[in-house]
Every structure is written in C-alpha cells, then in structure tokens.
Design a protein around this motif. Sequence first.
Motif, PDB file in Angstrom:
ATOM      1  N   ILE A  47      -5.367  -1.567  58.872  1.00 27.59           N
ATOM      2  CA  ILE A  47      -4.508  -0.438  58.508  1.00 27.59           C
ATOM      3  C   ILE A  47      -5.394   0.533  57.736  1.00 27.59           C
ATOM      4  CG2 ILE A  47      -2.526   0.346  57.156  1.00 27.59           C
ATOM      5  CD1 ILE A  47      -1.402  -2.535  57.436  1.00 27.59           C
ATOM      6  N   ILE A  48      -5.364   1.815  58.091  1.00 25.70           N
ATOM      7  CA  ILE A  48      -6.208   2.783  57.397  1.00 25.70           C
ATOM      8  C   ILE A  48      -5.381   3.782  56.598  1.00 25.70           C
ATOM      9  CG2 ILE A  48      -7.996   2.613  59.178  1.00 25.70           C
ATOM     10  CD1 ILE A  48      -7.040   5.515  60.028  1.00 25.70           C
ATOM     11  N   ASN A  49      -6.020   4.381  55.601  1.00 19.61           N
ATOM     12  CA  ASN A  49      -5.463   5.533  54.905  1.00 19.61           C
ATOM     13  C   ASN A  49      -5.934   6.766  55.676  1.00 19.61           C
ATOM     14  OD1 ASN A  49      -4.910   7.705  53.177  1.00 19.61           O
ATOM     15  ND2 ASN A  49      -5.195   6.452  51.358  1.00 19.61           N
ATOM     16  N   GLN A  58       4.220   7.131  44.377  1.00 22.73           N
ATOM     17  CA  GLN A  58       2.884   7.362  44.928  1.00 22.73           C
ATOM     18  C   GLN A  58       1.978   6.144  44.755  1.00 22.73           C
ATOM     19  OE1 GLN A  58       1.910  10.036  46.658  1.00 22.73           O
ATOM     20  NE2 GLN A  58       3.916  10.972  46.460  1.00 22.73           N
ATOM     21  N   TYR A  59       2.555   4.976  44.632  1.00 28.36           N
ATOM     22  CA  TYR A  59       1.763   3.769  44.424  1.00 28.36           C
ATOM     23  C   TYR A  59       2.481   2.558  45.007  1.00 28.36           C
ATOM     24  CZ  TYR A  59       5.153   2.884  40.733  1.00 28.36           C
ATOM     25  OH  TYR A  59       6.328   2.665  40.055  1.00 28.36           O
ATOM     26  N   ILE A  60       1.761   1.450  45.125  1.00 27.46           N
ATOM     27  CA  ILE A  60       2.327   0.192  45.586  1.00 27.46           C
ATOM     28  C   ILE A  60       1.906  -0.906  44.618  1.00 27.46           C
ATOM     29  CG2 ILE A  60       0.337  -0.286  47.087  1.00 27.46           C
ATOM     30  CD1 ILE A  60       2.273  -1.652  49.037  1.00 27.46           C
ATOM     31  N   MET A  61       2.758  -1.889  44.429  1.00 28.82           N
ATOM     32  CA  MET A  61       2.425  -3.028  43.570  1.00 28.82           C
ATOM     33  C   MET A  61       1.854  -4.138  44.457  1.00 28.82           C
ATOM     34  SD  MET A  61       3.320  -1.678  40.738  1.00 28.82           S
ATOM     35  CE  MET A  61       3.165  -3.047  39.573  1.00 28.82           C
ATOM     36  N   LEU A  62       0.609  -4.552  44.178  1.00 20.79           N
ATOM     37  CA  LEU A  62      -0.077  -5.558  44.982  1.00 20.79           C
ATOM     38  C   LEU A  62      -0.356  -6.814  44.163  1.00 20.79           C
ATOM     39  CD1 LEU A  62      -2.666  -3.262  46.814  1.00 20.79           C
ATOM     40  CD2 LEU A  62      -0.517  -4.165  47.728  1.00 20.79           C
ATOM     41  N   LYS A  63       0.024  -7.967  44.720  1.00 19.92           N
ATOM     42  CA  LYS A  63      -0.181  -9.242  44.036  1.00 19.92           C
ATOM     43  C   LYS A  63      -1.497  -9.869  44.488  1.00 19.92           C
ATOM     44  CE  LYS A  63       2.083 -13.707  43.171  1.00 19.92           C
ATOM     45  NZ  LYS A  63       3.244 -14.572  43.513  1.00 19.92           N
ATOM     46  N   TYR A 111      -1.666   5.034  46.160  1.00 24.77           N
ATOM     47  CA  TYR A 111      -1.994   5.126  47.585  1.00 24.77           C
ATOM     48  C   TYR A 111      -3.359   5.762  47.802  1.00 24.77           C
ATOM     49  CZ  TYR A 111       3.034   4.296  48.282  1.00 24.77           C
ATOM     50  OH  TYR A 111       4.302   3.767  48.269  1.00 24.77           O
ATOM     51  N   GLU A 112      -3.669   6.772  47.002  1.00 28.71           N
ATOM     52  CA  GLU A 112      -4.914   7.509  47.198  1.00 28.71           C
ATOM     53  C   GLU A 112      -6.153   6.670  46.915  1.00 28.71           C
ATOM     54  OE1 GLU A 112      -5.356   9.664  42.813  1.00 28.71           O
ATOM     55  OE2 GLU A 112      -4.722  10.831  44.548  1.00 28.71           O
ATOM     56  N   ASP A 113      -5.997   5.529  46.225  1.00 29.22           N
ATOM     57  CA  ASP A 113      -7.137   4.653  45.945  1.00 29.22           C
ATOM     58  C   ASP A 113      -7.433   3.679  47.089  1.00 29.22           C
ATOM     59  OD1 ASP A 113      -7.360   5.878  43.543  1.00 29.22           O
ATOM     60  OD2 ASP A 113      -6.674   4.189  42.328  1.00 29.22           O
ATOM     61  N   ILE A 114      -6.494   3.553  48.021  1.00 27.61           N
ATOM     62  CA  ILE A 114      -6.663   2.598  49.124  1.00 27.61           C
ATOM     63  C   ILE A 114      -7.423   3.267  50.271  1.00 27.61           C
ATOM     64  CG2 ILE A 114      -5.488   1.149  50.814  1.00 27.61           C
ATOM     65  CD1 ILE A 114      -3.110   1.006  48.875  1.00 27.61           C
ATOM     66  N   LEU A 115      -8.525   2.645  50.695  1.00 29.42           N
ATOM     67  CA  LEU A 115      -9.301   3.147  51.827  1.00 29.42           C
ATOM     68  C   LEU A 115      -8.762   2.567  53.136  1.00 29.42           C
ATOM     69  CD1 LEU A 115     -12.915   2.853  50.358  1.00 29.42           C
ATOM     70  CD2 LEU A 115     -11.384   4.826  50.347  1.00 29.42           C
ATOM     71  N   PHE A 116      -8.722   1.234  53.210  1.00 29.97           N
ATOM     72  CA  PHE A 116      -8.139   0.571  54.377  1.00 29.97           C
ATOM     73  C   PHE A 116      -7.797  -0.873  54.022  1.00 29.97           C
ATOM     74  CE2 PHE A 116     -12.682  -0.249  54.735  1.00 29.97           C
ATOM     75  CZ  PHE A 116     -12.781  -1.548  55.212  1.00 29.97           C
ATOM     76  N   CYS A 117      -7.034  -1.518  54.898  1.00 30.18           N
ATOM     77  CA  CYS A 117      -6.606  -2.897  54.697  1.00 30.18           C
ATOM     78  C   CYS A 117      -7.064  -3.725  55.895  1.00 30.18           C
ATOM     79  CB  CYS A 117      -5.085  -2.973  54.558  1.00 30.18           C
ATOM     80  SG  CYS A 117      -4.403  -1.856  53.312  1.00 30.18           S
ATOM     81  N   GLU A 118      -7.466  -4.963  55.622  1.00 33.79           N
ATOM     82  CA  GLU A 118      -8.051  -5.821  56.648  1.00 33.79           C
ATOM     83  C   GLU A 118      -7.378  -7.195  56.642  1.00 33.79           C
ATOM     84  OE1 GLU A 118     -12.524  -7.596  57.720  1.00 33.79           O
ATOM     85  OE2 GLU A 118     -12.200  -6.337  55.943  1.00 33.79           O
ATOM     86  N   ALA A 119      -6.947  -7.663  57.802  1.00 34.21           N
ATOM     87  CA  ALA A 119      -6.281  -8.960  57.899  1.00 34.21           C
ATOM     88  C   ALA A 119      -7.251 -10.081  57.542  1.00 34.21           C
ATOM     89  CB  ALA A 119      -5.745  -9.175  59.307  1.00 34.21           C
ATOM     90  N   LEU A 120      -6.725 -11.069  56.810  1.00 38.37           N
ATOM     91  CA  LEU A 120      -7.529 -12.221  56.406  1.00 38.37           C
ATOM     92  C   LEU A 120      -6.628 -13.453  56.436  1.00 38.37           C
ATOM     93  CD1 LEU A 120     -10.396 -13.017  55.293  1.00 38.37           C
ATOM     94  CD2 LEU A 120      -9.413 -12.798  53.012  1.00 38.37           C
TER      95      LEU A 120
END
Length: 227
Positions: free
Chosen positions: A191-193, A128-133, A143-152
Amino acid sequence: MIKCLVVDDEPLSRQVLKGFIADHPDLELAGECKDALEALSFLEKTRVDLLFLDINMPKLSGVNFYKSLQNKPEVIFTTAYAEFAVEGFELNAIDYLMKPIAFERFFQAVQRVKDKLGQPSANQPIQQYIMLKADKKVYRTPYEDILFCEALGDYVKVHLKDKVLIVTTTMKKLLAELPDHFFLRTHKSYIINKTKVEYIEGNQIKIGNQLVAIGQSYREEVMKALG
C-alpha cells in the motif's frame, strides 16, 4: 467525498448514474461494472463507500451479490421492477430507486447516505492520523509520515520517514482504516502513500529510497489513480 461504484448490466443506466454522480459535489465515481462478478473483483482491490446496485442482472442478482459481501458498503438499489423493493430494504439498503431515475430522487437518496455516514461539516476537523499498534505500544502516526506499507505474514511493515513499525494487523484491515485520498494498494503486498510517489518506471514506483512493486492486476487502477 463519498466514493461510489455503479453496478448495472445496462450501459444506458450506468451512463445516467455516472452523470448524476459527476454533478453531485459530495460524490466521487470509483468505477463502473457491468455485472456482479466484475464488481466482486473490483471490490477486492478498491474500497468504496456506496454501491448503486441494479437488482435484476444476469448470472448473479444484485441482492444475492450484496448478501455475499463480507464488508458491505452502503447500498442504493436500482431497478425497473417495483416488486423487488421489499427484499432490498430487508438488507438495510439506504434507498431504492426506480428506473428511469430522476435527479431529484437521486439527490434525496444521496442525502440519506450522507446522514447515515455522518459526514463532517466544513468547520469540523478531519482526522489526519492513524493509531498503529507495534512493540506493545500504540503510535499516533500522521498520514503524511507514512511512505508505504508492506505485508509481512500476519503483520504489516509500515515504512515511515524515520523508522519502520511492525504493526499487528493485516493489509486488508489496515487499508480499510486508511483514507483513499492518501493511500492506494498497488500490489497484494504493498500500500503506498500517493503523495510520496517520486516516479513510476515499468512495474515499480519510487518512494523515498525504495522501489515498490505494481501488481499486474492492480496496474490499471494504479495508473488511473496516479493520473
């Protein structure tokens, strides 16, 4: 659930496979395409686990289409021509179904997919989680803590409940690591949750205190996924 895409130029064949998928408790239909070019466009926006892929199609054969894919899902080839079987298995196909397809034979092929993918059993915990560097650290991020992801550029801004992480990855790689039942690409830059959506207005989605864009080419898939 194993997310499936049916690719076949024959409407009746697509209908049969869609019915079989609907009857199987471990399968989910992601979409259907009438030819390889339509499937290529679909796969650029949506990740699937399994292709039911007809070999003999106009413009581009199923075999040549599958060879062209960089990130290959598992594949079960379907065709009315037995002579294509050898070429299909040379591409490490899970199975090869001859038309007309019987449900019993379909069921056997899907079981081979499940065995290869190593689906977790009911009593086996699902991650239920992802490892982010980010920031020279690796964050264990539910996963539940992520609202959305934005390209940069060559990075991704991951917007969490209480902070933003600048993650060393690309949108394509990140999407491949995120589970489909939580996350959805709405735009080439977002990308959205799905569980965090407050409302949709026009071509924007409200998440937290932010408005996230819906790209024109993604709109149909987004509206379908969000009901």
